[in-house]
Design a protein around this motif. Structure first.
Motif, PDB file in Angstrom:
ATOM      1  N   PHE A 165      -3.499  -1.553   2.032  1.00  0.00           N
ATOM      2  CA  PHE A 165      -2.499  -1.458   0.971  1.00  0.00           C
ATOM      3  C   PHE A 165      -3.036  -2.021  -0.348  1.00  0.00           C
ATOM      4  O   PHE A 165      -2.788  -1.475  -1.422  1.00  0.00           O
ATOM      5  N   LEU A 166      -3.768  -3.116  -0.257  1.00  0.00           N
ATOM      6  CA  LEU A 166      -4.232  -3.777  -1.472  1.00  0.00           C
ATOM      7  C   LEU A 166      -5.352  -3.025  -2.170  1.00  0.00           C
ATOM      8  O   LEU A 166      -5.728  -3.382  -3.285  1.00  0.00           O
ATOM      9  N   GLN A 167      -5.874  -1.987  -1.525  1.00  0.00           N
ATOM     10  CA  GLN A 167      -6.831  -1.124  -2.229  1.00  0.00           C
ATOM     11  C   GLN A 167      -6.160  -0.426  -3.410  1.00  0.00           C
ATOM     12  O   GLN A 167      -6.831   0.003  -4.344  1.00  0.00           O
ATOM     13  N   LEU A 168      -4.846  -0.323  -3.369  1.00  0.00           N
ATOM     14  CA  LEU A 168      -4.071   0.179  -4.509  1.00  0.00           C
ATOM     15  C   LEU A 168      -3.817  -1.022  -5.412  1.00  0.00           C
ATOM     16  O   LEU A 168      -2.898  -1.813  -5.181  1.00  0.00           O
ATOM     17  N   ASP A 169      -4.661  -1.178  -6.421  1.00  0.00           N
ATOM     18  CA  ASP A 169      -4.760  -2.470  -7.091  1.00  0.00           C
ATOM     19  C   ASP A 169      -3.584  -2.822  -7.990  1.00  0.00           C
ATOM     20  O   ASP A 169      -3.504  -3.943  -8.485  1.00  0.00           O
ATOM     21  N   ARG A 170      -2.658  -1.908  -8.208  1.00  0.00           N
ATOM     22  CA  ARG A 170      -1.479  -2.242  -9.005  1.00  0.00           C
ATOM     23  C   ARG A 170      -0.284  -2.621  -8.127  1.00  0.00           C
ATOM     24  O   ARG A 170       0.820  -2.829  -8.638  1.00  0.00           O
ATOM     25  N   PHE A 171      -0.497  -2.715  -6.839  1.00  0.00           N
ATOM     26  CA  PHE A 171       0.600  -2.955  -5.903  1.00  0.00           C
ATOM     27  C   PHE A 171       0.534  -4.355  -5.288  1.00  0.00           C
ATOM     28  O   PHE A 171      -0.540  -4.934  -5.132  1.00  0.00           O
ATOM     29  N   CYS A 172       1.723  -4.870  -4.944  1.00  0.00           N
ATOM     30  CA  CYS A 172       1.856  -6.148  -4.251  1.00  0.00           C
ATOM     31  C   CYS A 172       2.540  -5.923  -2.903  1.00  0.00           C
ATOM     32  O   CYS A 172       3.105  -4.862  -2.645  1.00  0.00           O
ATOM     33  N   LEU A 173       2.498  -6.951  -2.075  1.00  0.00           N
ATOM     34  CA  LEU A 173       3.206  -6.943  -0.798  1.00  0.00           C
ATOM     35  C   LEU A 173       4.465  -7.780  -0.926  1.00  0.00           C
ATOM     36  O   LEU A 173       4.424  -8.896  -1.457  1.00  0.00           O
ATOM     37  N   GLY A 174       5.577  -7.265  -0.439  1.00  0.00           N
ATOM     38  CA  GLY A 174       6.817  -8.024  -0.406  1.00  0.00           C
ATOM     39  C   GLY A 174       6.908  -8.795   0.899  1.00  0.00           C
ATOM     40  O   GLY A 174       6.875  -8.208   1.987  1.00  0.00           O
ATOM     41  N   ILE A 175       7.022 -10.114   0.802  1.00  0.00           N
ATOM     42  CA  ILE A 175       7.049 -10.972   1.985  1.00  0.00           C
ATOM     43  C   ILE A 175       8.431 -11.607   2.120  1.00  0.00           C
ATOM     44  O   ILE A 175       8.944 -12.204   1.167  1.00  0.00           O
ATOM     45  N   GLY A 176       9.011 -11.479   3.315  1.00  0.00           N
ATOM     46  CA  GLY A 176      10.352 -11.970   3.557  1.00  0.00           C
ATOM     47  C   GLY A 176      10.460 -12.876   4.760  1.00  0.00           C
ATOM     48  O   GLY A 176       9.492 -13.542   5.154  1.00  0.00           O
ATOM     49  N   GLY A 177      11.641 -12.862   5.370  1.00  0.00           N
ATOM     50  CA  GLY A 177      11.968 -13.820   6.417  1.00  0.00           C
ATOM     51  C   GLY A 177      11.104 -13.760   7.649  1.00  0.00           C
ATOM     52  O   GLY A 177      10.967 -14.770   8.359  1.00  0.00           O
ATOM     53  N   VAL A 178      10.507 -12.604   7.942  1.00  0.00           N
ATOM     54  CA  VAL A 178       9.660 -12.500   9.134  1.00  0.00           C
ATOM     55  C   VAL A 178       8.525 -13.531   9.088  1.00  0.00           C
ATOM     56  O   VAL A 178       8.082 -14.024  10.133  1.00  0.00           O
TER      57      VAL A 178
END
Length: 274
Positions: free
Chosen positions: A180-193
């Motif tokens: 996913f991070l190869q798409l350099d304008r994107f972030c990961l959304g991290i939640g309760g898991v």
């Protein structure tokens, strides 16, 4: 935690019926816990109206997003997207009376976890929303479950033009994160898991994902953080995600808030103390 720390819940379905009896109290608890802004995604035709209603009731705190969630893609997906496109044009392209503007395309994406009955339609609907992201220059709020290969394949022709976005509710491993991070304008959304005892995110995220590629979320009312697991989730519980990330990355809670807030502003143009 220092009361001066503020942060953003980038994904909460506050327009849902789960909050119809106590939304003002939910908003108040969020603010007390340090939440400075909440992003509210649409998922279907009905939420075109309900998301905006919530955001108008809480201006400067709740911010609207508009998209067709993949599990909501059915036979009428083209008609639903037509209604959404009109809503975007009314909101963004015309002289709208309200200063309240959509901040993202979402929640959109692919979900083949339960069924592939509407696989073709999901792929087409997602691609159409990628085109909107480029047309309106709005980031994406992406839902991806059991569909990473298909998703990245659909996105590949557009990656140089897409303004960026969030792969929301990320629960994958290091390899999936790196893809996913190869798409350099994107972030990961991290939640309760990330707070669950069984979760590997506390080890995998620091190993593969810099904090500069993470935003906080709850996905309320789903997947409440420990110690609230099993209860209705709400934005106030995002503070538990922030605390967990601070421990995992061995940095202060203030640093996690600052970095993730910067990420939010870079993507969405919204500050934590909006």
């Amino acid at each position: 935690m220092d009361n001066k720390i503020t942060f953003v819940d980038t994904h909460a379905h506050l327009d849902g019926e789960e909050y119809q009896n106590d939304l003002p109290e939910v908003i108040s608890r969020a603010k007390q816990s340090g939440v400075g802004a909440v992003f509210v995604p649409a998922i279907n035709r009905e939420s075109i109206v309900t998301v905006m209603k919530v955001c108008r009731q809480h201006p400067g705190f709740c911010f609207p997003m508009l998209g067709l969630q993949p599990e909501e893609v059915k036979e009428d997906w083209q008609e639903v997207l037509s209604d959404m496109k009109q809503a975007f044009e009314d909101n963004l392209c015309k002289e709208a009376d309200s200063p309240l503007k959509y901040i993202a395309i979402g929640e959109c994406g692919l979900d083949f976890y339960w069924s592939r009955q509407f696989e073709k339609e999901q792929l087409q609907a997602f691609e159409k929303q990628l085109e909107w992201s480029i047309e309106f220059q709005l980031p994406l709020m992406i839902h991806c479950r059991k569909a990473q290969n298909e998703m990245l394949h659909v996105m590949q022709p557009y990656v140089n033009e897409l303004p960026g976005g969030v792969f929301h509710c990320f629960t994958g491993n290091q390899k999936e994160a790196e893809r996913f991070l190869q798409l350099d304008r994107f972030c990961l959304g991290i939640g309760g898991v990330s707070t669950f005892k069984s979760s590997h995110l506390r080890e995998d995220l620091p190993a593969a994902v810099p904090l500069q590629r993470i935003v906080l979320e709850t996905d309320s009312p789903y997947m409440a953080s420990v110690p609230f697991r099993g209860k209705r989730n709400e934005s106030a519980f995002a503070v538990e995600v922030l605390k967990t990330l601070a421990q995992s990355y061995n940095v202060s809670e203030s640093e996690v808030a600052t970095i993730t807030n910067n990420n939010v502003y870079r993507l969405f143009g919204v500050s934590a103390s909006a």
